[in-house]
Design an enzyme around this catalytic site. Structure first.
Site, mmCIF file in Angstrom:
data_model
loop_
_atom_site.group_PDB
_atom_site.id
_atom_site.type_symbol
_atom_site.label_atom_id
_atom_site.label_comp_id
_atom_site.label_asym_id
_atom_site.label_seq_id
_atom_site.Cartn_x
_atom_site.Cartn_y
_atom_site.Cartn_z
ATOM 1 N N THR A 153 0.908 -1.109 0.067
ATOM 2 C CA THR A 153 -0.011 0.043 0.068
ATOM 3 C C THR A 153 0.982 1.211 0.099
ATOM 4 O O THR A 153 1.459 1.897 -1.100
ATOM 5 C CB THR A 153 -0.842 0.057 1.226
ATOM 6 N N LYS A 179 3.950 -7.054 3.966
ATOM 7 C CA LYS A 179 3.669 -5.602 3.453
ATOM 8 C C LYS A 179 3.536 -4.768 4.938
ATOM 9 O O LYS A 179 2.886 -5.565 5.754
ATOM 10 C CB LYS A 179 2.638 -5.487 2.519
ATOM 11 N N THR A 190 0.994 -3.807 13.055
ATOM 12 C CA THR A 190 0.244 -3.983 11.670
ATOM 13 C C THR A 190 1.072 -4.325 10.425
ATOM 14 O O THR A 190 1.943 -3.828 10.331
ATOM 15 C CB THR A 190 -0.211 -2.423 11.359
ATOM 16 N N ASN A 402 -0.457 10.526 5.874
ATOM 17 C CA ASN A 402 -1.625 10.255 6.352
ATOM 18 C C ASN A 402 -2.702 11.053 6.192
ATOM 19 O O ASN A 402 -3.888 10.932 6.770
ATOM 20 C CB ASN A 402 -1.345 9.485 7.952
ATOM 21 N N SER A 407 -7.717 9.929 -0.183
ATOM 22 C CA SER A 407 -7.964 10.358 -1.405
ATOM 23 C C SER A 407 -6.488 10.141 -2.458
ATOM 24 O O SER A 407 -6.607 10.190 -3.586
ATOM 25 C CB SER A 407 -7.972 11.963 -1.264
#
Length: 407
Positions: A153, A179, A190, A402, A407
């Site tokens: 990502t 990832k 995470t 962040n 968007s």
């Protein structure tokens, strides 16, 4: 143990594929598939966040209840988190579609998602992505490499590693990809991580090896203090190496666990060093602690300190921030006995001794802290235990990334 090239396809019997399904990204691949024709034993560890994404709940059930695992379908861009029953239904639909094409049971298909929370998956694109990947499955290293690229990502680069060991005269391989760049914090931190091995090992010992190892690897990294809804680490073992099955904690188990630790440590450090906006991997070692738990608490407290992370970004040997972070960690120690060192490829310097600053060169300290990987070592002189945690510096770019992530 020997490090080799490759990732999730390095072990015998594992294939991978990837595709651009257009889930969120318009200019890159965003889906990956891992597959073993031979049924696999599956182990997993998952987020401790109470808010768990649908794929996490799906995989927890598969790992706990299914007879075997054959495949993992991964998408990037949308997390399928906070999506209610519809999100769970989409996990089932993904597994059913993959199972039909691969001719395997639906309850042997694991799924994983990463990306924006709260959005529903575009299921036609997901299904089309699976349909596109199945014919492209390959055991080539390049196929695994492309899969590692597809699951990113905000990562700036792919993350993969593979090693070989010998068990009972047989070559056993462990490979993996992951990832992770933001929303990373211990518990279990995470990330998505997928590790494959051709070792023959019981499901019980596979799970134990993974559960124990995450404590010193994935649970020792932090980028920003946020524990994700989607944390998933899956370990698949298909037994194709032909070694005598590991069914007890013998020498073969020890060798397997050591190799697994190398793979997971390597992946964990790659994630920490690629934290969103980061310019440096920040490693904190606490040595001569009274026990491992004390060392872990202290090292984690330092890598999660925003003030310390900002100092690392500024190449500033602001040791007071480190001692302060240790002091509020909750672990009891004597600050007047602490020695602190900074080190990197550019050298090593002792900053404080017995809690008091030495007459060190600020210029030399800045040079050391200007490397892309920096270590702070705190000697607390209380025993023989130690622990290492990994994080990164805190930069302007972290906020930029962040601020407009959706968007």
């Amino acid at each position: 143990m020997k490090q080799i090239s490759g990732g999730v396809t390095a072990a015998k019997g594992f294939c991978a594929a990837s595709t651009a399904a257009g889930i969120k990204y318009k200019d890159r691949k965003d889906m990956a598939l891992i597959f073993s024709k031979t049924p696999c034993k599956a182990a997993g560890t998952f987020t401790t966040n109470i808010v768990k994404a649908a794929p996490v709940k799906w995989d927890q059930k598969i790992v706990a209840e299914s007879a075997c695992a054959h495949a993992v379908v991964v998408n990037a861009g949308i997390a399928n988190a906070c999506t209610g029953q519809e999100g769970m239904d989409y996990c089932s639909q993904t597994a059913d579609h993959a199972a039909e094409l691969l001719k395997i049971p639906a309850d042997s298909v694991l799924v994983a998602s990463t990306g924006v929370i709260g959005m529903q998956l575009p299921m036609e694109r997901i299904k089309d992505g699976v349909s596109a990947m199945v014919p492209e499955l390959s055991d080539a290293n390049e196929a695994g490499h492309q899969a590692s690229l597809a699951i990113m990502t905000t990562d700036t680069h792919e993350k993969e590693v593979a090693v070989e060991i010998e068990l009972g005269g047989k070559t056993v391989t462990i490979g993996g990809m992951c990832k992770g760049s933001g929303m990373i914090h211990p518990n279990m931190c995470t990330m998505l991580s997928f590790v494959t091995t051709d070792a023959a090992i019981t499901k019980e010992l596979l799970q134990e090896a993974l559960s124990e190892d995450v404590k010193d690897t994935y649970n020792m990294i932090s980028v920003d203090g946020d524990t994700s809804t989607n944390d998933t680490c899956l370990l698949l073992a298909n037994g194709e190496a032909g070694n005598a099955e590991i069914s007890e904690k013998n020498e073969d188990y020890r060798k397997f666990a050591e190799a697994l630790n190398f793979v997971n440590t390597t992946l964990a450090k790659q994630m920490a060093g690629d934290g969103e906006g980061a310019t440096a991997l920040f490693e904190v070692k606490v040595i001569h602690a009274k026990d491992k738990e004390q060392a872990k608490v202290l090292s984690k407290s330092v890598i999660t300190s925003n003030l310390t992370k900002a100092a690392i970004y500024g190449h500033d040997a602001n040791w007071g921030r480190i001692l302060c972070a240790m002091g509020y960690s909750g672990a009891v120690f004597d600050p007047e006995k602490v020695d602190l060192y900074f080190s990197s490829k550019n050298g090593e310097i002792k900053i404080i001794e017995n809690g008091v600053a030495l007459d060190y060169s600020e210029e030399e300290a800045t040079k050391i802290l200007s490397a892309e990987a920096v270590t702070a070592t705190a000697d607390i002189k209380m025993g023989d235990a130690s622990a290492t945690a990994w994080g990164c510096d805190l930069t302007y770019d972290y906020v930029k990334i962040n601020a407009d992530y959706r968007s």
